[in-house]
Each structure stands twice: as C-alpha cells, then as structure tokens.
Design a protein around this motif. Structure first.
Motif, PDB file in Angstrom:
ATOM      1  N   ASN A   1       0.838  -1.203   0.000  1.00  0.00           N
ATOM      2  CA  ASN A   1       0.000   0.000   0.000  1.00  0.00           C
ATOM      3  C   ASN A   1       0.873   1.254   0.000  1.00  0.00           C
ATOM      4  O   ASN A   1       0.627   2.196  -0.753  1.00  0.00           O
ATOM      5  N   LEU A   2       1.896   1.230   0.844  1.00  0.00           N
ATOM      6  CA  LEU A   2       2.772   2.409   0.947  1.00  0.00           C
ATOM      7  C   LEU A   2       3.604   2.582  -0.318  1.00  0.00           C
ATOM      8  O   LEU A   2       3.772   3.698  -0.808  1.00  0.00           O
TER       9      LEU A   2
ATOM     10  N   LEU B   1      -0.455   7.157   3.830  1.00  0.00           N
ATOM     11  CA  LEU B   1      -0.660   7.250   2.378  1.00  0.00           C
ATOM     12  C   LEU B   1      -0.742   8.714   1.952  1.00  0.00           C
ATOM     13  O   LEU B   1      -0.210   9.100   0.911  1.00  0.00           O
TER      14      LEU B   1
ATOM     15  N   ALA C   1       1.591   4.147  -2.999  1.00  0.00           N
ATOM     16  CA  ALA C   1       1.368   5.582  -2.751  1.00  0.00           C
ATOM     17  C   ALA C   1       2.632   6.379  -3.065  1.00  0.00           C
ATOM     18  O   ALA C   1       2.569   7.443  -3.682  1.00  0.00           O
TER      19      ALA C   1
END
Ligand SMILES: Nc1ncnc2c1ncn2[C@@H]1O[C@H](COP(=O)(O)OP(=O)(O)OP(=O)(O)O)[C@@H](O)[C@H]1O
Ligand SMILES: [Mg+2]
Length: 252
Positions: free
Chosen positions: A98-99, A159, A102
């Motif tokens: 997820n990071l 994020l 982003a």
C-alpha cells in the motif's frame, strides 16, 4: 501571507447555502481545527478544498498558487493532501505494498528518469520510512485489511504523507476509534506540525482542544468565529451552539 487561504467560498445545493462565503487561513506549522454541529458544512468545505466539489464562488490559494479550478491530482502535486472518512487502502495488499503504491504514485518523472535502477529500492526505502513515521513499522508485512480500525486510519494518514503535503486535510480522523486508538492518533497528528500545516475536522473535542493552535467554528455554512482554543472555549455564541449537544467545558 498565510500558507493557505480560503476566500469567500460559496457552495449551493439547490436552495441550501452549504458554504456561505467562508474565509479562513492556515499558517505554516499550524494545526487549525474546524468544528461545528452536524450539517454545518465542514465536509462540503473540505471537498471543495481538495477538489472533489467545485465551488460556486470564491478562491482557494496554497503557498501563492490558486488551486480553485485545478483537478484533484494537480492540487496533490502542489502540496495539498487529504485523508478520507472512508479509507482508500487496498485491503488485500500488504501494508508495505500500500505504501509503495502511494510513494510510486507521487514520485515525479524526474526521479524515474534519473535513477532507473535505484528507483525500486528507493520506493521500498521511502515506504519503510513512512511506516516508521506513523508507527506501523512492525506491521509492514501484514495485510492492510487485517489491521485494527485505528491502524487502518493510521495507514491512511501515511498514504497521504507519501505526497509530501504542505497542508494535510483530516476529516474526522478519530471517527469510530476507541479511547486508546484516539490517543495514538492525537499523538501522531501532534508530530505532523513539524513538517506541514493541518486542517483538522473533528467532533472529538478533547482531541481538538489538545491539538489545535486555532479553531474556526462553522455554523449553517458560515464561520461564526475563529480564535485560540481559550477564546473559543469562552465564547458565549459558541457555547450556545454546542449547548445540549457537546460541551466544550469538559474539553481541556
Ligand atoms: N451532495 C449534496 N447534495 C445536497 N445536499 C448536500 C450534499 N452534501 C451535503 N449536503 C447538505 O449540506 C449541508 C452540509 O453538509 P456537510 O456534510 O458538509 O456537513 P458536516 O458539517 O460535514 O456534517 P457532519 O458533522 O455530520 O459530518 C447539510 O445540510 C447536508 O445535508
Ligand atoms: Mg462531515
């Protein structure tokens, strides 16, 4: 000049004036809280600032740049990030991925051209730095969707930080949190002012009064008053607005 300025912003929904000539400023390094009863127009205001809704009149200026008519992604590139009441994480991906996604989304083309081989490594390194910044460094390999609610909101903040914002918009970051999670979020937001300004919308008055340098009170789409936490706590008009709903007196 203030880092961020909203000038005479107007938004109508049919006959309803949801944002009624709102003006406010946020200074560098300031946490500016926006409070007001349900339906006061707080989310409508944030949606216009982030670019989700087009205002009917008024101006939005960040660091000297007029953002009023720019699409969302241009605003993000110019330093305006937001967190969402409904989080935008990918639940079936790891916290790390997820990071990384982003960070990748916000790494400029020059970064990719200049460092083609190092770029993947750089992305992972930056993702890990972000995790550490918000205290999720031990959860990097877990699925984002398996995190407790508070940690998911924390990931959402990380994020938003991936875009290196000058101003971060937070719309009810403590919503749905237990006391321990709220406290952790307060502590995290408190550290953000080192690096950015924050416009914080929150119903949790303890959190607001602990964090805010300045508070603006929105009622029926209008700014009733702006001032220091002490000035707001002692303002008779503000007390009248909150009477019977939430008490400002209990907030220290
Ligand atoms: N898309 C829309 N169409 C019509 N009316 C809307 C729309 N969005 C919001 N409103 C109305 O505008 C007013 C302001 O709503 P808004 O959601 O901005 O308030 P809020 O201060 O964020 O409230 P809360 O504290 O409950 O989140 C309300 O009367 C709401 O019903
Ligand atoms: Mg709202």
């Amino acid at each position: 000049m203030s880092l961020f300025q909203v000038q005479g912003l107007v938004k109508r929904f049919g006959g309803l004036l949801a944002t009624d000539h709102v003006s406010l400023t946020v200074e560098s390094g300031e946490i500016h809280a926006l409070i007001g009863p349900n339906g006061a127009g707080k989310t409508t205001l944030v949606n216009q600032i982030s670019g989700l809704l087009a205002p009917d009149a008024g101006r939005i200026v960040l660091d000297g740049q007029d953002l009023t008519h720019l699409p969302m992604h241009r605003r993000v590139a110019l330093g305006l990030s937001r967190c969402f009441q409904v989080t935008r994480i990918f639940p079936n991906q790891s916290v790390r991925d997820n990071l990384v996604l982003a960070v990748q989304a916000h790494s400029g083309s020059s970064f990719r051209f200049l460092q083609p081989r190092a770029s993947a490594h750089g992305l992972y390194e930056r993702a890990e730095q972000l995790a550490e910044r918000v205290g999720l460094q031990h959860q990097l390999d877990g699925l984002a969707g398996a995190l407790p609610h508070g940690a998911q909101r924390t990931l959402d903040v990380a994020l938003a930080l991936a875009a290196k914002p000058k101003l971060l918009l937070l719309d009810e970051p403590m919503a749905g949190m237990g006391p321990d999670e709220s406290l952790q979020m307060v502590e995290l937001i408190d550290t953000l002012r080192r690096d950015m300004a924050v416009l914080l919308i929150e119903h949790d008055m303890d959190a607001v009064f602990r964090l805010a340098d300045r508070i603006s009170v929105l009622v029926y789409g209008r700014v009733l008053t702006s001032g220091t936490p002490d000035a707001i706590r002692n303002n008779a008009e503000v007390q009248a607005v909150y009477l019977g709903t939430e008490t400002l007196e209990t907030a220290e």
